[in-house]
Structure formats: structure tokens, C-alpha cells
Design a protein around this motif. Structure first.
Motif, PDB file in Angstrom:
ATOM      1  N   GLN A 177      -8.579   6.835  -3.559  1.00  0.00           N
ATOM      2  CA  GLN A 177      -9.626   7.462  -2.755  1.00  0.00           C
ATOM      3  C   GLN A 177      -9.860   6.595  -1.529  1.00  0.00           C
ATOM      4  N   TYR A 178     -10.542   7.158  -0.568  1.00  0.00           N
ATOM      5  CA  TYR A 178     -10.801   6.469   0.683  1.00  0.00           C
ATOM      6  C   TYR A 178     -11.429   5.101   0.417  1.00  0.00           C
ATOM      7  N   ASP A 179     -10.921   4.063   1.097  1.00  0.00           N
ATOM      8  CA  ASP A 179     -11.425   2.689   0.991  1.00  0.00           C
ATOM      9  C   ASP A 179     -11.243   2.058  -0.389  1.00  0.00           C
ATOM     10  N   SER A 180     -10.243   2.494  -1.115  1.00  0.00           N
ATOM     11  CA  SER A 180      -9.921   1.899  -2.414  1.00  0.00           C
ATOM     12  C   SER A 180      -8.414   1.742  -2.541  1.00  0.00           C
ATOM     13  N   PHE A 181      -7.999   0.728  -3.280  1.00  0.00           N
ATOM     14  CA  PHE A 181      -6.582   0.485  -3.523  1.00  0.00           C
ATOM     15  C   PHE A 181      -6.425  -0.013  -4.950  1.00  0.00           C
ATOM     16  N   ILE A 182      -5.366   0.445  -5.617  1.00  0.00           N
ATOM     17  CA  ILE A 182      -5.041  -0.031  -6.959  1.00  0.00           C
ATOM     18  C   ILE A 182      -3.727  -0.809  -6.889  1.00  0.00           C
ATOM     19  N   CYS A 183      -3.793  -2.095  -7.215  1.00  0.00           N
ATOM     20  CA  CYS A 183      -2.608  -2.957  -7.259  1.00  0.00           C
ATOM     21  C   CYS A 183      -1.886  -2.716  -8.573  1.00  0.00           C
ATOM     22  N   CYS A 184      -0.589  -2.529  -8.478  1.00  0.00           N
ATOM     23  CA  CYS A 184       0.193  -2.195  -9.666  1.00  0.00           C
ATOM     24  C   CYS A 184       1.279  -3.233  -9.963  1.00  0.00           C
ATOM     25  N   PHE A 185       2.020  -3.648  -8.930  1.00  0.00           N
ATOM     26  CA  PHE A 185       3.092  -4.629  -9.105  1.00  0.00           C
ATOM     27  C   PHE A 185       3.114  -5.596  -7.935  1.00  0.00           C
ATOM     28  N   GLY A 186       3.553  -6.801  -8.189  1.00  0.00           N
ATOM     29  CA  GLY A 186       3.735  -7.786  -7.135  1.00  0.00           C
ATOM     30  C   GLY A 186       4.996  -8.590  -7.376  1.00  0.00           C
ATOM     31  N   ASP A 187       5.552  -9.112  -6.286  1.00  0.00           N
ATOM     32  CA  ASP A 187       6.745  -9.947  -6.404  1.00  0.00           C
ATOM     33  C   ASP A 187       6.929 -10.692  -5.087  1.00  0.00           C
ATOM     34  N   GLY A 188       7.805 -11.674  -5.114  1.00  0.00           N
ATOM     35  CA  GLY A 188       8.119 -12.432  -3.922  1.00  0.00           C
ATOM     36  C   GLY A 188       9.014 -11.623  -2.985  1.00  0.00           C
ATOM     37  N   LYS A 189       8.770 -11.724  -1.691  1.00  0.00           N
ATOM     38  CA  LYS A 189       9.543 -11.008  -0.683  1.00  0.00           C
ATOM     39  C   LYS A 189      11.034 -11.318  -0.819  1.00  0.00           C
ATOM     40  N   ASP A 190      11.375 -12.594  -0.929  1.00  0.00           N
ATOM     41  CA  ASP A 190      12.788 -12.979  -1.021  1.00  0.00           C
ATOM     42  C   ASP A 190      13.443 -12.416  -2.275  1.00  0.00           C
ATOM     43  N   GLN A 191      12.724 -12.422  -3.383  1.00  0.00           N
ATOM     44  CA  GLN A 191      13.259 -11.881  -4.644  1.00  0.00           C
ATOM     45  C   GLN A 191      13.493 -10.375  -4.522  1.00  0.00           C
ATOM     46  N   ILE A 192      12.571  -9.671  -3.901  1.00  0.00           N
ATOM     47  CA  ILE A 192      12.724  -8.224  -3.714  1.00  0.00           C
ATOM     48  C   ILE A 192      13.951  -7.932  -2.859  1.00  0.00           C
ATOM     49  N   GLU A 193      14.111  -8.687  -1.785  1.00  0.00           N
ATOM     50  CA  GLU A 193      15.267  -8.463  -0.912  1.00  0.00           C
ATOM     51  C   GLU A 193      16.570  -8.835  -1.621  1.00  0.00           C
ATOM     52  N   LEU A 194      16.583  -9.931  -2.361  1.00  0.00           N
ATOM     53  CA  LEU A 194      17.776 -10.363  -3.083  1.00  0.00           C
ATOM     54  C   LEU A 194      18.216  -9.330  -4.121  1.00  0.00           C
ATOM     55  N   MET A 195      17.253  -8.817  -4.867  1.00  0.00           N
ATOM     56  CA  MET A 195      17.550  -7.864  -5.944  1.00  0.00           C
ATOM     57  C   MET A 195      17.523  -6.409  -5.463  1.00  0.00           C
ATOM     58  N   GLN A 196      17.197  -6.215  -4.191  1.00  0.00           N
ATOM     59  CA  GLN A 196      17.091  -4.865  -3.622  1.00  0.00           C
ATOM     60  C   GLN A 196      16.227  -3.978  -4.512  1.00  0.00           C
ATOM     61  N   SER A 197      15.021  -4.463  -4.800  1.00  0.00           N
ATOM     62  CA  SER A 197      14.176  -3.806  -5.795  1.00  0.00           C
ATOM     63  C   SER A 197      13.020  -3.001  -5.217  1.00  0.00           C
ATOM     64  N   TYR A 198      13.020  -2.728  -3.915  1.00  0.00           N
ATOM     65  CA  TYR A 198      11.956  -1.889  -3.355  1.00  0.00           C
ATOM     66  C   TYR A 198      11.896  -0.546  -4.080  1.00  0.00           C
ATOM     67  N   GLY A 199      13.041   0.114  -4.222  1.00  0.00           N
ATOM     68  CA  GLY A 199      13.077   1.426  -4.868  1.00  0.00           C
ATOM     69  C   GLY A 199      12.562   1.390  -6.291  1.00  0.00           C
ATOM     70  N   ARG A 200      12.912   0.340  -7.010  1.00  0.00           N
ATOM     71  CA  ARG A 200      12.453   0.206  -8.399  1.00  0.00           C
ATOM     72  C   ARG A 200      10.937   0.061  -8.456  1.00  0.00           C
ATOM     73  N   TYR A 201      10.379  -0.783  -7.583  1.00  0.00           N
ATOM     74  CA  TYR A 201       8.929  -0.965  -7.588  1.00  0.00           C
ATOM     75  C   TYR A 201       8.198   0.301  -7.164  1.00  0.00           C
ATOM     76  N   ILE A 202       8.752   1.035  -6.232  1.00  0.00           N
ATOM     77  CA  ILE A 202       8.140   2.296  -5.804  1.00  0.00           C
ATOM     78  C   ILE A 202       8.137   3.290  -6.964  1.00  0.00           C
ATOM     79  N   ALA A 203       9.269   3.426  -7.632  1.00  0.00           N
ATOM     80  CA  ALA A 203       9.366   4.349  -8.768  1.00  0.00           C
ATOM     81  C   ALA A 203       8.440   3.926  -9.906  1.00  0.00           C
ATOM     82  N   GLN A 204       8.387   2.631 -10.194  1.00  0.00           N
ATOM     83  CA  GLN A 204       7.516   2.146 -11.267  1.00  0.00           C
ATOM     84  C   GLN A 204       6.046   2.365 -10.928  1.00  0.00           C
ATOM     85  N   THR A 205       5.688   2.156  -9.669  1.00  0.00           N
ATOM     86  CA  THR A 205       4.299   2.379  -9.255  1.00  0.00           C
ATOM     87  C   THR A 205       3.923   3.845  -9.410  1.00  0.00           C
TER      88      THR A 205
END
Length: 152
Positions: free
Chosen positions: A96-124
Motif C-alpha cells: 500500500q502507499y508509503d509501505s514496503f515489505i522486505c522479503c529477501f536480501g543479498d550482497g550486490k556482488d553475490q547477486i551479480e556473480l550468481m546471476q540471481s536477480y531473476g531468482r529473487y524476483i520470482a521468490q519475492t
């Protein structure tokens, strides 16, 4: 099931709301503080970077057209947003407006190394679709002004 993240000082009032899943809270409390730090990126540790961007969000600071908070445009139908720091990415959604739910976090370098943007998007999207929330479970806006206000 969701927990409130309150990064503000005791005398500060929140402008926006920040929530997290239990799994995110575990990652935030246990993994993030131990994450390796590259001083080339920032003087702040990954935990401090994340805490700072959360404080800015909750306090109502200006985020429009800012890289710190953005909708992931490669998957517009999933409506997943991310917080970005120099070294950390936090995935979630805007219920809803002015609210956010955090679901997953990871290191930028790890995400780029493992190419895991798509996985985190799907999991979220999976977590969001299976969590007990009133419908609609997320806002579909694409611009910052569709999902957050600014106190200034």
C-alpha cells in the motif's frame, strides 16, 4: 507474521512503514552483520548502509528517481521493488502507499556473480502471492509517486 522494522531514533516519528518477513529478519540480524565489506564501495559496513537507507525511507526522505529505491523494470508484471546500497540489495514489494515489505536480501556482488536477480524476483512474488494479506496485495504503479510520498 510480518515484523515492523523501525530504524529511527526514539524521538523521530515514522513517515512511511517498513515491514519484513521472518526470513528477512533472520537474514538482517544474522547474515548481514557478517557480510564482507569492500571499503572501495563505502566507509559504512553493508549493515550500516542498509540501516541508513531504511532510516531514510521510514523518515520520509526524498526518493523520487533515486537509485536507492526502484521498481525492477525487467519484470513489470511481478511488481517487485528493491532497495539498493553500494553493497546490498533488498527485494520486496509495496502493499500500500508509503509501505514496503522486505522479503529477501543479498550482497550486490553475490547477486551479480550468481546471476540471481531473476531468482529473487520470482521468490519475492511467490512469497507475496502466498502470504495472508488483504487484496490487492501490491500496488502496480511504476513511478515513485505511485507508491510513496515525501514529507519535504
Amino acid at each position: 507474521m510480518l515484523e515492523i522494522i523501525d530504524p529511527l531514533e526514539p524521538d523521530e516519528l515514522p513517515w512511511r512503514n517498513l515491514y519484513a518477513t521472518p526470513d528477512f529478519i533472520s537474514w538482517f540480524d544474522e547474515v548481514l552483520p557478517e557480510m564482507g565489506h569492500n571499503e572501495v564501495y563505502s566507509d559504512l559496513s553493508p549493515y550500516e548502509q542498509t540501516f541508513a537507507v531504511f532510516a531514510e525511507y521510514v523518515a520520509g526522505e526524498y526518493f523520487s528517481d533515486d537509485r536507492r529505491f526502484k521498481k525492477l523494470s525487467c519484470t513489470p508484471d511481478h511488481h517487485v521493488w528493491e532497495f539498493k546500497t553500494e553493497e546490498v540489495r533488498v527485494f520486496g514489494w509495496v502493499p500500500q502507499y508509503d509501505s514496503f515489505i522486505c522479503c529477501f536480501g543479498d550482497g550486490k556482488d553475490q547477486i551479480e556473480l550468481m546471476q540471481s536477480y531473476g531468482r529473487y524476483i520470482a521468490q519475492t512474488a511467490f512469497v507475496r502471492n502466498n502470504i495472508d494479506l488483504d487484496e490487492p496485495k501490491f500496488l502496480t504503479g511504476r513511478r515513485h509517486s505511485d507508491v510513496i510520498s515525501t514529507k519535504d
